[in-house]
Write a protein that holds these residues in place. Sequence first.
Motif, PDB file in Angstrom:
ATOM      1  N   GLY A 237       0.806  -1.215   0.000  1.00  0.00           N
ATOM      2  CA  GLY A 237       0.000   0.000   0.000  1.00  0.00           C
ATOM      3  C   GLY A 237       0.829   1.249   0.000  1.00  0.00           C
ATOM      4  O   GLY A 237       0.413   2.293  -0.504  1.00  0.00           O
ATOM      5  N   SER A 238       2.040   1.164   0.564  1.00  0.00           N
ATOM      6  CA  SER A 238       2.908   2.335   0.587  1.00  0.00           C
ATOM      7  C   SER A 238       3.438   2.694  -0.791  1.00  0.00           C
ATOM      8  O   SER A 238       3.969   3.777  -0.985  1.00  0.00           O
ATOM      9  CB  SER A 238       4.086   2.096   1.540  1.00  0.00           C
ATOM     10  OG  SER A 238       4.983   1.150   1.001  1.00  0.00           O
ATOM     11  N   ILE A 239       3.288   1.777  -1.770  1.00  0.00           N
ATOM     12  CA  ILE A 239       3.726   2.115  -3.123  1.00  0.00           C
ATOM     13  C   ILE A 239       2.561   2.229  -4.096  1.00  0.00           C
ATOM     14  O   ILE A 239       2.676   2.912  -5.107  1.00  0.00           O
ATOM     15  CB  ILE A 239       4.745   1.095  -3.667  1.00  0.00           C
ATOM     16  CG1 ILE A 239       4.142  -0.312  -3.774  1.00  0.00           C
ATOM     17  CG2 ILE A 239       5.999   1.060  -2.804  1.00  0.00           C
ATOM     18  CD1 ILE A 239       5.029  -1.319  -4.472  1.00  0.00           C
ATOM     19  N   SER A 240       1.426   1.574  -3.773  1.00  0.00           N
ATOM     20  CA  SER A 240       0.318   1.632  -4.734  1.00  0.00           C
ATOM     21  C   SER A 240      -0.710   2.692  -4.367  1.00  0.00           C
ATOM     22  O   SER A 240      -1.230   3.388  -5.223  1.00  0.00           O
ATOM     23  CB  SER A 240      -0.378   0.272  -4.830  1.00  0.00           C
ATOM     24  OG  SER A 240      -1.186   0.037  -3.694  1.00  0.00           O
ATOM     25  N   GLY A 241      -1.028   2.806  -3.068  1.00  0.00           N
ATOM     26  CA  GLY A 241      -1.997   3.802  -2.632  1.00  0.00           C
ATOM     27  C   GLY A 241      -3.401   3.558  -3.134  1.00  0.00           C
ATOM     28  O   GLY A 241      -4.230   4.449  -3.130  1.00  0.00           O
ATOM     29  N   SER A 242      -3.702   2.329  -3.565  1.00  0.00           N
ATOM     30  CA  SER A 242      -5.037   2.013  -4.070  1.00  0.00           C
ATOM     31  C   SER A 242      -5.540   0.773  -3.358  1.00  0.00           C
ATOM     32  O   SER A 242      -4.893  -0.283  -3.411  1.00  0.00           O
ATOM     33  CB  SER A 242      -4.996   1.780  -5.586  1.00  0.00           C
ATOM     34  OG  SER A 242      -6.204   1.206  -6.045  1.00  0.00           O
ATOM     35  N   SER A 243      -6.686   0.869  -2.699  1.00  0.00           N
ATOM     36  CA  SER A 243      -7.192  -0.255  -1.929  1.00  0.00           C
ATOM     37  C   SER A 243      -7.569  -1.427  -2.830  1.00  0.00           C
ATOM     38  O   SER A 243      -7.243  -2.584  -2.527  1.00  0.00           O
ATOM     39  CB  SER A 243      -8.409   0.186  -1.101  1.00  0.00           C
ATOM     40  OG  SER A 243      -9.400   0.745  -1.926  1.00  0.00           O
ATOM     41  N   VAL A 244      -8.265  -1.168  -3.926  1.00  0.00           N
ATOM     42  CA  VAL A 244      -8.683  -2.252  -4.815  1.00  0.00           C
ATOM     43  C   VAL A 244      -7.471  -2.906  -5.474  1.00  0.00           C
ATOM     44  O   VAL A 244      -7.396  -4.135  -5.595  1.00  0.00           O
ATOM     45  CB  VAL A 244      -9.679  -1.736  -5.873  1.00  0.00           C
ATOM     46  CG1 VAL A 244     -10.044  -2.850  -6.844  1.00  0.00           C
ATOM     47  CG2 VAL A 244     -10.935  -1.192  -5.201  1.00  0.00           C
ATOM     48  N   ALA A 245      -6.499  -2.089  -5.909  1.00  0.00           N
ATOM     49  CA  ALA A 245      -5.270  -2.643  -6.487  1.00  0.00           C
ATOM     50  C   ALA A 245      -4.552  -3.521  -5.478  1.00  0.00           C
ATOM     51  O   ALA A 245      -4.005  -4.579  -5.818  1.00  0.00           O
ATOM     52  CB  ALA A 245      -4.353  -1.515  -6.958  1.00  0.00           C
ATOM     53  N   ASN A 246      -4.551  -3.108  -4.212  1.00  0.00           N
ATOM     54  CA  ASN A 246      -3.952  -3.911  -3.149  1.00  0.00           C
ATOM     55  C   ASN A 246      -4.655  -5.256  -3.012  1.00  0.00           C
ATOM     56  O   ASN A 246      -4.016  -6.301  -2.915  1.00  0.00           O
ATOM     57  CB  ASN A 246      -4.061  -3.162  -1.822  1.00  0.00           C
ATOM     58  CG  ASN A 246      -2.746  -2.560  -1.384  1.00  0.00           C
ATOM     59  OD1 ASN A 246      -1.751  -2.643  -2.084  1.00  0.00           O
ATOM     60  ND2 ASN A 246      -2.749  -1.952  -0.228  1.00  0.00           N
ATOM     61  N   VAL A 247      -5.989  -5.213  -2.968  1.00  0.00           N
ATOM     62  CA  VAL A 247      -6.761  -6.447  -2.792  1.00  0.00           C
ATOM     63  C   VAL A 247      -6.464  -7.422  -3.926  1.00  0.00           C
ATOM     64  O   VAL A 247      -6.191  -8.608  -3.697  1.00  0.00           O
ATOM     65  CB  VAL A 247      -8.274  -6.139  -2.738  1.00  0.00           C
ATOM     66  CG1 VAL A 247      -9.077  -7.440  -2.759  1.00  0.00           C
ATOM     67  CG2 VAL A 247      -8.614  -5.347  -1.490  1.00  0.00           C
ATOM     68  N   VAL A 248      -6.511  -6.930  -5.147  1.00  0.00           N
ATOM     69  CA  VAL A 248      -6.318  -7.797  -6.316  1.00  0.00           C
ATOM     70  C   VAL A 248      -4.897  -8.349  -6.358  1.00  0.00           C
ATOM     71  O   VAL A 248      -4.672  -9.517  -6.693  1.00  0.00           O
ATOM     72  CB  VAL A 248      -6.643  -7.021  -7.607  1.00  0.00           C
ATOM     73  CG1 VAL A 248      -6.302  -7.848  -8.832  1.00  0.00           C
ATOM     74  CG2 VAL A 248      -8.114  -6.627  -7.623  1.00  0.00           C
ATOM     75  N   THR A 249      -3.910  -7.498  -6.006  1.00  0.00           N
ATOM     76  CA  THR A 249      -2.508  -7.904  -6.133  1.00  0.00           C
ATOM     77  C   THR A 249      -2.089  -8.852  -5.021  1.00  0.00           C
ATOM     78  O   THR A 249      -1.608  -9.960  -5.279  1.00  0.00           O
ATOM     79  CB  THR A 249      -1.591  -6.666  -6.123  1.00  0.00           C
ATOM     80  OG1 THR A 249      -1.998  -5.782  -7.169  1.00  0.00           O
ATOM     81  CG2 THR A 249      -0.144  -7.062  -6.350  1.00  0.00           C
ATOM     82  N   THR A 250      -2.244  -8.430  -3.776  1.00  0.00           N
ATOM     83  CA  THR A 250      -1.795  -9.270  -2.662  1.00  0.00           C
ATOM     84  C   THR A 250      -2.839 -10.319  -2.286  1.00  0.00           C
ATOM     85  O   THR A 250      -2.490 -11.407  -1.820  1.00  0.00           O
ATOM     86  CB  THR A 250      -1.470  -8.412  -1.428  1.00  0.00           C
ATOM     87  OG1 THR A 250      -2.651  -7.722  -1.002  1.00  0.00           O
ATOM     88  CG2 THR A 250      -0.401  -7.392  -1.740  1.00  0.00           C
ATOM     89  N   GLY A 251      -4.117 -10.005  -2.515  1.00  0.00           N
ATOM     90  CA  GLY A 251      -5.179 -10.934  -2.116  1.00  0.00           C
ATOM     91  C   GLY A 251      -5.180 -12.230  -2.884  1.00  0.00           C
ATOM     92  O   GLY A 251      -5.618 -13.269  -2.366  1.00  0.00           O
ATOM     93  N   SER A 252      -4.708 -12.214  -4.119  1.00  0.00           N
ATOM     94  CA  SER A 252      -4.676 -13.444  -4.911  1.00  0.00           C
ATOM     95  C   SER A 252      -3.776 -14.500  -4.273  1.00  0.00           C
ATOM     96  O   SER A 252      -3.934 -15.700  -4.516  1.00  0.00           O
ATOM     97  CB  SER A 252      -4.190 -13.138  -6.330  1.00  0.00           C
ATOM     98  OG  SER A 252      -2.902 -12.552  -6.288  1.00  0.00           O
ATOM     99  N   PHE A 253      -2.842 -14.055  -3.430  1.00  0.00           N
ATOM    100  CA  PHE A 253      -1.965 -14.979  -2.698  1.00  0.00           C
ATOM    101  C   PHE A 253      -2.452 -15.191  -1.267  1.00  0.00           C
ATOM    102  O   PHE A 253      -2.541 -16.333  -0.786  1.00  0.00           O
ATOM    103  CB  PHE A 253      -0.536 -14.423  -2.693  1.00  0.00           C
ATOM    104  CG  PHE A 253       0.382 -15.115  -1.725  1.00  0.00           C
ATOM    105  CD1 PHE A 253       0.920 -16.363  -2.016  1.00  0.00           C
ATOM    106  CD2 PHE A 253       0.708 -14.526  -0.507  1.00  0.00           C
ATOM    107  CE1 PHE A 253       1.761 -17.006  -1.121  1.00  0.00           C
ATOM    108  CE2 PHE A 253       1.543 -15.156   0.395  1.00  0.00           C
ATOM    109  CZ  PHE A 253       2.080 -16.402   0.084  1.00  0.00           C
ATOM    110  N   THR A 254      -2.770 -14.098  -0.569  1.00  0.00           N
ATOM    111  CA  THR A 254      -3.046 -14.202   0.864  1.00  0.00           C
ATOM    112  C   THR A 254      -4.413 -14.802   1.177  1.00  0.00           C
ATOM    113  O   THR A 254      -4.556 -15.546   2.158  1.00  0.00           O
ATOM    114  CB  THR A 254      -2.950 -12.820   1.530  1.00  0.00           C
ATOM    115  OG1 THR A 254      -3.885 -11.929   0.911  1.00  0.00           O
ATOM    116  CG2 THR A 254      -1.544 -12.243   1.390  1.00  0.00           C
TER     117      THR A 254
END
Length: 640
Positions: A237-254
């Motif tokens: 989040g400190s580099i993307s600043g987008s909640s949905v982008a965070n969910v899609v990117t890290t959520g696919s693994f976590t």
Amino acid sequence: MTDTSWLMRVEGAKRTLNGSQALVFNLVAAGFAGFYLYTSGFGLVSTQSNRGIYLMLTSVLVFMLFPATRKSPTDRFSLFDIGFVVLTVSVFGYWIDQYVSYAMFRVSSPNQTDLIMGSLAIVILLETSRRALGPVISLIAIAFLLQLFYGQYLPGRLSHPGMSIERILEFTYSTQEAIFGVVTATFATFVFPFMIFGAFLERSGAGKFFMDLGTAVAGRWRGGPAKIAVMTSALFGSISGSSVANVVTTGSFTIPLMKRTGFKSHDAGAIEAIASTGGQFMPPVMGAGVFILATLTETSYLTIALMNVIPALVFFIFLLSMVDLEAARLGLRGIPREETPRVRDVMAKGWHFFMPLVIVIGLLFAGFSAEFCAFWGTVSAAVLSWRNRETRMGPKAIIQGLIGGAQSNSSAGAAIGTLGIIIGGIVLAGLGLKFSSVLIDFSGGNLFIAVCLVTLVSIIIGMGSSTTGSYIILSVVAAPALIQLGVPTVAAHLAVFYAACLSNITPPVCVAAFAGAAIAKAPPMRTGFSALKYGATIVIMPFSFAYVPELLLIGEWPDIVYSSLLYMTGAIMMAIAIQGIAPIGPRLSMPNRILFGVSAALLVFPANLWIDVAGIALMGSAILMAWFMATRQNNRAVPH
């Protein structure tokens, strides 16, 4: 011969392009991002070009990537799309070319072409936001345009004489007050370069490094996968600043990992959604709305980033506590040791991924502009990627980074022109101060009720807009009311901003929670309510900023340290009360939970010494009660 097949395919949320059409999209996207990366480093562009090109190419990419209707082709442009692209280039190209002439010779007397182009620009921007974000924000913009014309029919203080269509079109299109105003300028100048920076950092391998680091640090802990989600979302989040982008990117693994180790599907989606929402205010980059906040409050971006350090720490400490207690309640364990990497090995391989962030922060402290810092952060990410052979960014990866940044902007920036229309309608009619007066009257001058109303309005507005869009609207109509009630300016705007973040996880429309639910294959509404539970601190933070500005580094240092420690302690107590289980193991009785809850309420609002002492005393009593219950249960379990 160089393989260019990757340029012949584009995958979007609603349309996939191949062949020559994908090539056209990618070339426009790369050129768009390349132009703004260049200007962030060298700044050689006029104001009208900076703002006009941004809106023009954002809309062009949206028309290419988002179909007009469900029946539109999803594998190619339609003639309707091509027509809008041509119209967009003509309308915004005209504004860029004619702005100086208008400003010098036609102010208050626009010609017929100006008015026609203004009408078309409004239609284009409403269609841009409708395609990318749905109809709600476009309908809100139309309502604000209509109130300008029919102002005499508005009730009470909101009433005004009404304005001619010519005046509305001129103010909205020809000036730099509405469509081409501060919102567009901020996105073009600050936000877009940081989106490019985030795309480059991810392309350089930083996203995988942060994921591996989170796994190495927290993987073996109780509920490790959920803690990985929290930590990686904070870092990403400190580099993307987008909640949905965070969910899609890290959520696919976590999310699958959380489900595999015992978390319920709706909780897995919720934890990822709320952790990703924290990226909106996780320094150093944070969300796009923070750049707007810095501009509107005339505060340096570095100052805003520093002011968010304590709230971000409190937020993630509370979330980690919630996750740990949930894991304890379910009896979950971490990832087996053999499946987790060692911190030493991960850092040895990827420590350099922190360097671009260090460079950005160092340049900010040195007094350079935010966009200049983004430029050198991007350059450093590309250069440092060469430390490892598998992450080296050659020409292909650099172009892909530019395209990735432009695609991210296509969704985030689609609402900017429409938000400009809304802001123009508010400013031209003087609704900002009027609405603030109504808010103060409705609350009876009571600050607590006023913050409640602001939070409620933010949830309603957030149903049809992004965090940034909600904040922009609220900054004009709600923040002035809090300022009039005695809240410091920056604290008032941050209270409004955090209230806007709340809409990400608040049913019935909660975009981040819905994204997490989709990955977790969980009921969306249940995921949303679960995310609201895990994100309880976001609910109280707008009140905290209004009553305890020390959390934002406003005041004397002894007061700041004292209030922050009490607040963090109160947040942990609140997590225990919500989950109904203590870290030492026993399930809590209802009186014990209430005791923890009351102590938390007293500690997160340190009003005076006696209330603080009462909160600490109740906390001590609650802990002793929990310890006594744990001891008694252990004694019962020991055979005699």
